[in-house]
Design a protein around this motif. Structure first.
Motif, PDB file in Angstrom:
ATOM      1  N   LYS A 114       0.913  -1.213  -0.118  1.00 42.09           N
ATOM      2  CA  LYS A 114      -0.022  -0.142   0.073  1.00 42.09           C
ATOM      3  C   LYS A 114       0.901   1.100   0.165  1.00 42.09           C
ATOM      4  CE  LYS A 114      -4.124  -2.083   0.473  1.00 42.09           C
ATOM      5  NZ  LYS A 114      -5.166  -2.006  -0.343  1.00 42.09           N
ATOM      6  N   VAL A 115       0.051   2.089  -0.395  1.00 47.09           N
ATOM      7  CA  VAL A 115       1.033   3.057  -0.834  1.00 47.09           C
ATOM      8  C   VAL A 115       0.161   4.310  -0.041  1.00 47.09           C
ATOM      9  CG1 VAL A 115       1.956   5.517  -1.798  1.00 47.09           C
ATOM     10  CG2 VAL A 115       2.004   3.348  -3.031  1.00 47.09           C
ATOM     11  N   ILE A 116       0.599   4.829   1.432  1.00 51.93           N
ATOM     12  CA  ILE A 116       0.044   5.776   2.304  1.00 51.93           C
ATOM     13  C   ILE A 116      -0.309   7.287   2.202  1.00 51.93           C
ATOM     14  CG2 ILE A 116      -0.627   6.054   4.728  1.00 51.93           C
ATOM     15  CD1 ILE A 116       0.040   3.029   5.677  1.00 51.93           C
ATOM     16  N   VAL A 117      -1.040   7.704   1.582  1.00 48.70           N
ATOM     17  CA  VAL A 117      -0.398   9.683   1.196  1.00 48.70           C
ATOM     18  C   VAL A 117      -1.754  10.380   2.405  1.00 48.70           C
ATOM     19  CG1 VAL A 117      -0.729  10.826  -0.383  1.00 48.70           C
ATOM     20  CG2 VAL A 117      -0.440   8.262  -0.992  1.00 48.70           C
ATOM     21  N   ASP A 118      -0.213  10.731   3.274  1.00 50.06           N
ATOM     22  CA  ASP A 118      -0.783  12.382   4.216  1.00 50.06           C
ATOM     23  C   ASP A 118      -1.411  13.490   2.792  1.00 50.06           C
ATOM     24  OD1 ASP A 118      -0.527  10.483   6.047  1.00 50.06           O
ATOM     25  OD2 ASP A 118       1.840  11.589   6.578  1.00 50.06           O
ATOM     26  N   PHE A 151       4.684  -1.718   3.356  1.00 46.49           N
ATOM     27  CA  PHE A 151       4.505  -0.422   2.445  1.00 46.49           C
ATOM     28  C   PHE A 151       4.940   1.007   2.599  1.00 46.49           C
ATOM     29  CE2 PHE A 151       4.625  -0.455   7.036  1.00 46.49           C
ATOM     30  CZ  PHE A 151       4.443   0.967   7.551  1.00 46.49           C
ATOM     31  N   SER A 152       4.390   2.248   2.248  1.00 45.45           N
ATOM     32  CA  SER A 152       5.606   3.714   1.907  1.00 45.45           C
ATOM     33  C   SER A 152       4.096   4.277   2.629  1.00 45.45           C
ATOM     34  CB  SER A 152       6.295   3.625   0.583  1.00 45.45           C
ATOM     35  OG  SER A 152       6.835   4.957   0.838  1.00 45.45           O
ATOM     36  N   VAL A 153       4.962   5.108   3.548  1.00 48.18           N
ATOM     37  CA  VAL A 153       4.033   6.555   3.825  1.00 48.18           C
ATOM     38  C   VAL A 153       4.566   7.862   2.455  1.00 48.18           C
ATOM     39  CG1 VAL A 153       3.290   8.482   5.339  1.00 48.18           C
ATOM     40  CG2 VAL A 153       3.718   5.538   5.796  1.00 48.18           C
ATOM     41  N   ASP A 173      -0.645  24.019 -10.581  1.00 48.85           N
ATOM     42  CA  ASP A 173       0.193  25.025 -10.652  1.00 48.85           C
ATOM     43  C   ASP A 173       1.016  23.884  -9.727  1.00 48.85           C
ATOM     44  OD1 ASP A 173      -0.239  25.361  -7.581  1.00 48.85           O
ATOM     45  OD2 ASP A 173      -0.395  27.554  -7.826  1.00 48.85           O
ATOM     46  N   ARG A 174       1.266  23.618  -9.058  1.00 48.74           N
ATOM     47  CA  ARG A 174       2.331  22.425  -8.706  1.00 48.74           C
ATOM     48  C   ARG A 174       2.395  21.447  -8.635  1.00 48.74           C
ATOM     49  NH1 ARG A 174       0.698  26.194  -4.981  1.00 48.74           N
ATOM     50  NH2 ARG A 174       1.540  26.287  -3.197  1.00 48.74           N
ATOM     51  N   ILE A 175       2.526  20.057  -8.155  1.00 53.64           N
ATOM     52  CA  ILE A 175       2.402  18.866  -7.317  1.00 53.64           C
ATOM     53  C   ILE A 175       3.174  18.174  -6.353  1.00 53.64           C
ATOM     54  CG2 ILE A 175       1.113  16.488  -7.474  1.00 53.64           C
ATOM     55  CD1 ILE A 175      -0.098  17.144 -10.258  1.00 53.64           C
ATOM     56  N   VAL A 176       2.925  18.803  -4.860  1.00 52.64           N
ATOM     57  CA  VAL A 176       4.038  18.448  -4.199  1.00 52.64           C
ATOM     58  C   VAL A 176       4.784  16.676  -4.032  1.00 52.64           C
ATOM     59  CG1 VAL A 176       5.378  18.720  -1.567  1.00 52.64           C
ATOM     60  CG2 VAL A 176       4.571  20.848  -4.041  1.00 52.64           C
ATOM     61  N   LEU A 177       5.351  16.114  -3.952  1.00 49.90           N
ATOM     62  CA  LEU A 177       5.303  14.765  -3.319  1.00 49.90           C
ATOM     63  C   LEU A 177       6.344  14.661  -2.693  1.00 49.90           C
ATOM     64  CD1 LEU A 177       4.148  12.561  -6.731  1.00 49.90           C
ATOM     65  CD2 LEU A 177       3.501  12.919  -4.650  1.00 49.90           C
ATOM     66  N   GLY A 178       6.400  13.601  -1.333  1.00 53.48           N
ATOM     67  CA  GLY A 178       7.149  13.717  -0.646  1.00 53.48           C
ATOM     68  C   GLY A 178       7.865  12.484   0.220  1.00 53.48           C
ATOM     69  N   SER A 179       8.669  11.641  -0.240  1.00 51.46           N
ATOM     70  CA  SER A 179       8.618  10.175  -0.692  1.00 51.46           C
ATOM     71  C   SER A 179      10.245   9.732  -0.034  1.00 51.46           C
ATOM     72  CB  SER A 179       8.296   9.520  -1.590  1.00 51.46           C
ATOM     73  OG  SER A 179       9.123  10.044  -2.898  1.00 51.46           O
ATOM     74  N   ASP A 180      10.533   9.103   0.418  1.00 48.80           N
ATOM     75  CA  ASP A 180      11.525   8.076   0.638  1.00 48.80           C
ATOM     76  C   ASP A 180      12.518   7.630  -0.121  1.00 48.80           C
ATOM     77  OD1 ASP A 180      10.868   8.736   3.627  1.00 48.80           O
ATOM     78  OD2 ASP A 180       9.637   6.842   3.678  1.00 48.80           O
ATOM     79  N   GLU A 181      13.717   7.265  -0.478  1.00 50.77           N
ATOM     80  CA  GLU A 181      14.248   6.870  -1.121  1.00 50.77           C
ATOM     81  C   GLU A 181      14.977   4.959  -0.906  1.00 50.77           C
ATOM     82  OE1 GLU A 181      15.269   8.792  -3.555  1.00 50.77           O
ATOM     83  OE2 GLU A 181      15.110  10.160  -3.066  1.00 50.77           O
ATOM     84  N   ASP A 182      14.044   4.048  -0.160  1.00 51.12           N
ATOM     85  CA  ASP A 182      14.535   3.531   0.206  1.00 51.12           C
ATOM     86  C   ASP A 182      13.716   2.509  -1.448  1.00 51.12           C
ATOM     87  OD1 ASP A 182      12.009   2.661   1.179  1.00 51.12           O
ATOM     88  OD2 ASP A 182      12.590   3.007   2.623  1.00 51.12           O
ATOM     89  N   GLU A 183      13.293   1.841  -1.406  1.00 50.43           N
ATOM     90  CA  GLU A 183      13.689   0.417  -2.304  1.00 50.43           C
ATOM     91  C   GLU A 183      11.002   0.707  -2.467  1.00 50.43           C
ATOM     92  OE1 GLU A 183      12.384  -3.792  -3.872  1.00 50.43           O
ATOM     93  OE2 GLU A 183      13.730  -3.812  -2.200  1.00 50.43           O
ATOM     94  N   ALA A 184      11.033   0.825  -1.323  1.00 46.66           N
ATOM     95  CA  ALA A 184       9.356   0.506  -0.570  1.00 46.66           C
ATOM     96  C   ALA A 184       8.796   2.290  -1.351  1.00 46.66           C
ATOM     97  CB  ALA A 184       8.953   0.864   0.539  1.00 46.66           C
ATOM     98  N   GLY A 185      10.343   3.600  -0.862  1.00 46.97           N
ATOM     99  CA  GLY A 185       9.267   4.634  -1.126  1.00 46.97           C
ATOM    100  C   GLY A 185       9.754   5.089  -3.038  1.00 46.97           C
TER     101      GLY A 185
END
Length: 471
Positions: A114-118, A151-153, A173-185
């Protein structure tokens, strides 16, 4: 893609409807059965232009559904958007109980990656707390560390203006996406890239960054906009004292491309669900980190004081005792094109007028029902004051028996009223304008005693006579 939206408030409902509009299969989940019943019966629990039409189209295409079934919602979506409320706690910090409960519900029933999106506006570090909540529930199930239940948050803050949220989402005007750099991210980033691909076809609108920076970006954006508003209100208050015209000043400084015109309008203070809450939360975050945000502390103080600006103008003109006065109030929602009464300047204004003995006749194009609810709460211990508050069916109905008109929200319907009729009906041809909708010189020529914010006073051509005998 299969998407689950947890929470059907402004952010969740707009996000779910718009993602369904571009072709995704969306499951909207809420624990409030009243909201779900309204949606399943063809209604919408909030006022947002264009939203009901989008929901109707996507429902008929079988791309959106609404339910209180948590397990079904978690099972449905490969991507789980958490879009629940984050109300301010007593200390000003964001209350994350609903966010963390949504995370626990995912952990309790999830099966597969699952991708869990805040999506909710949350302070820096929330993704870490969401991750811990999910991991705790997986551990209870004996699934901690399972590749099958990975999963990844992701942090994907919203930048939606109430009253224009559908258009803002469909034309970002923009889409901001913050994610981790690991495999799940990285896997999560690819899924989010696919999700938002339709918005990036003409040019890339997505800004990729780490999770904490994405969380911070939302607060920083709202804090900057709130700062501009409070700055202009400070300038308007000074303009009143020195005889300058804040509208001329606004044009003068807004023409500088480094400054621009957005959010440079003087008024009765900002309200709503975002700016007050987010400024307080950012101040609290700084305090917890051993740092003081002096500018934002001043922004909050200025805004709080600005909500009394109309009362100060009214009492300066009519006296502190308003017991024999009746006021027509145009505008209750904190801004036009919404029924949102959260932190609305009208609440402070009306409460102060009633406290000083006045009667109030109020109108708003869409916020009457919500206003009835919030004032019943605000004045639950003040039955006598509540009895002096009347909500009318039209803006002209408010004028009957009123001494003066007070404009609080800049609805289009209020911008070009019949001033001849207005002057003939009011006991005094007197307007207090909290949004600078009219021109002082034009009002003076009509014989209207007009008081705005930060604009030079123009003496009416025919000085008004107060039939009450007051000076």
């Amino acid at each position: 893609m299969k998407i689950t939206i947890i929470g059907t408030g402004y952010v969740g409902l707009v996000t779910g409807a718009c993602l369904a509009e571009i072709g995704h299969d969306v499951f909207c989940l809420d624990v409030d059965p009243r909201k779900i019943d309204i949606l399943n019966n063809g209604g919408v629990p909030i006022h947002e232009p264009g939203l009901q039409e989008v929901i109707a189209r996507t429902r008929s295409a079988h791309r959106i559904r609404f339910s209180t079934d948590i397990a079904a919602g978690v099972a449905h979506g490969d991507v789980q958007f958490i879009a629940v409320g984050t109300p301010p706690d007593e200390d000003g910090s964001a209350d994350l109980q609903y966010v963390l409960e949504a995370a626990r519900n995912i952990g309790r029933t999830m099966d597969g990656f699952k991708v869990i999106v805040d999506k909710s506006t949350v302070p820096v570090g929330t993704a870490q707390r969401v991750r811990a909540a999910v991991e705790e529930e997986l551990a209870k199930r004996g699934l901690a560390g399972s590749d099958e239940h990975g999963f990844s948050v992701v942090s994907n803050p919203e930048f939606l203006k109430e009253g224009a949220a559908v258009d803002d989402f469909m034309r970002p005007d923009r889409i901001v996406l913050g994610s981790d750099e690991d495999e799940a991210g990285l896997r999560a980033r690819e899924l989010m890239k696919r999700l938002y691909a339709p918005f990036n076809r003409n040019h890339e609108r997505t800004l990729y960054m780490d999770v904490r920076s994405a969380e911070f970006t939302k607060y920083a954006a709202n804090a900057m906009l709130a700062t501009r508003i409070s700055f202009m209100n400070e300038m308007a208050n000074l303009a009143d004292r020195v005889g300058a015209d804040i509208e001329a000043v606004r044009r003068g400084i807004g023409s500088d491309p480094r400054i621009g015109y957005h959010f440079l309008y003087a008024g009765a203070g900002y309200g709503g669900s975002c700016f007050p809450k987010d400024v307080q939360a950012l101040i609290r975050t700084a305090s917890e980190s051993g740092h003081n945000l002096r500018i934002l502390e001043a922004v909050e103080e200025v805004n709080d004081r600005q909500k009394d600006v109309l009362v100060r103008k009214i009492t300066a003109h009519l006296g502190e005792d308003l017991g024999e006065r009746t006021f027509a109030v145009w505008g209750l929602a904190f801004k036009p094109n919404t029924d949102d009464m959260r932190e609305a300047p009208s609440r402070r204004l009306i409460a102060e007028l009633l406290r000083r003995g006045a009667k109030v006749r109020a109108y708003d194009p869409v916020a009457i029902d919500e206003a009835r609810r919030v004032f019943a709460i605000d004045l639950h211990d003040e039955a006598e004051q509540l009895a002096r508050l009347t909500f009318t069916k039209t803006q002209n109905d408010t004028l009957n028996g009123a001494d003066a008109l007070v404009v609080v929200t800049e609805w289009k319907a209020f911008k070009s009223p019949d001033f001849v009729h207005l002057k003939s009906v009011l006991k005094l041809p007197l307007i207090f304008d909290g949004r600078n909708l009219y021109e002082p010189e034009a009002m003076a020529e009509l014989g209207i005693d007009y008081h705005s914010i930060g604009r030079p006073y123009a003496q009416p051509s025919q000085p008004p006579v107060d039939p009450s005998g007051h000076a």
